[in-house]
Design an enzyme around this catalytic site. Sequence first.
Site, short mmCIF file in Angstrom:
data_model
loop_
_atom_site.label_atom_id
_atom_site.label_comp_id
_atom_site.label_asym_id
_atom_site.label_seq_id
_atom_site.Cartn_x
_atom_site.Cartn_y
_atom_site.Cartn_z
N MET A 1 -4.32 -11.58 4.14
CA MET A 1 -3.55 -10.78 3.22
C MET A 1 -2.52 -9.97 3.98
O MET A 1 -2.70 -9.70 5.16
CB MET A 1 -4.47 -9.83 2.46
CG MET A 1 -5.11 -10.46 1.27
SD MET A 1 -5.81 -9.21 0.21
CE MET A 1 -7.50 -9.36 0.66
N ASP A 2 -1.54 -9.51 3.29
CA ASP A 2 -0.51 -8.65 3.87
C ASP A 2 -0.67 -7.27 3.24
O ASP A 2 -0.05 -6.96 2.23
CB ASP A 2 0.87 -9.25 3.58
CG ASP A 2 1.99 -8.49 4.27
OD1 ASP A 2 1.70 -7.60 5.10
OD2 ASP A 2 3.16 -8.77 3.97
N ILE A 3 -1.54 -6.46 3.84
CA ILE A 3 -1.84 -5.15 3.29
C ILE A 3 -0.83 -4.15 3.85
O ILE A 3 -0.83 -3.86 5.04
CB ILE A 3 -3.28 -4.71 3.62
CG1 ILE A 3 -4.27 -5.70 3.02
CG2 ILE A 3 -3.54 -3.30 3.12
CD1 ILE A 3 -5.70 -5.48 3.41
N THR A 40 3.33 -7.53 7.78
CA THR A 40 4.36 -6.50 7.77
C THR A 40 4.27 -5.70 9.05
O THR A 40 3.21 -5.15 9.37
CB THR A 40 4.18 -5.58 6.54
OG1 THR A 40 4.24 -6.38 5.35
CG2 THR A 40 5.26 -4.52 6.48
#
Length: 171
Positions: A1-3, A40
């Site tokens: 995931m891209d948290i 990110t």
Amino acid sequence: MDISSNNVLLDDEGNPHVSDFGTAKPSRPNNSNWTSFAGTFGYVAPELAYTMKVNEKSDVYSFGVLSLEIILGHHPGDIIAAISLFSPASGAHGTLLKDIIDQRLQAPGKQETEELIKITKLAFACLRQSPQARPTMKQVCASLSKENLPSEGLFSTLTLGQLLEPGLLRC
């Protein structure tokens, strides 16, 4: 995931939802495939710089960054860099928690103070350099569900160095 803060949306009741699964891909058990960088900048775990292997502890690190960002009111990059050195000379060791939190959170009540201390301590645990030293998300959830420790008088004198000490407050 891209948290990251850009990928968390709040619903009408203020409940958070992760909105970007662009880095998720199915994998087979015991698969050691390397992947190209995705995520990110400023939220990815440091080990990705030299292993490029994503695992559940990478998301734990991102959760720690996001948690601190909420508490501080801005991305915590400078604090993460200072605490990664964790030495009295790093500058962060003696910084008071009350001096760095988002000013909109000032003068929290007793219950909010206890929550703030617990979440900050937990965020620092999630940011440990070694993935093996970080809690699992299951442990994070369990910790968030636990009763808070008494914080009467602690908030105004609590330093980041004390929050980094494993034995001071349980998370």
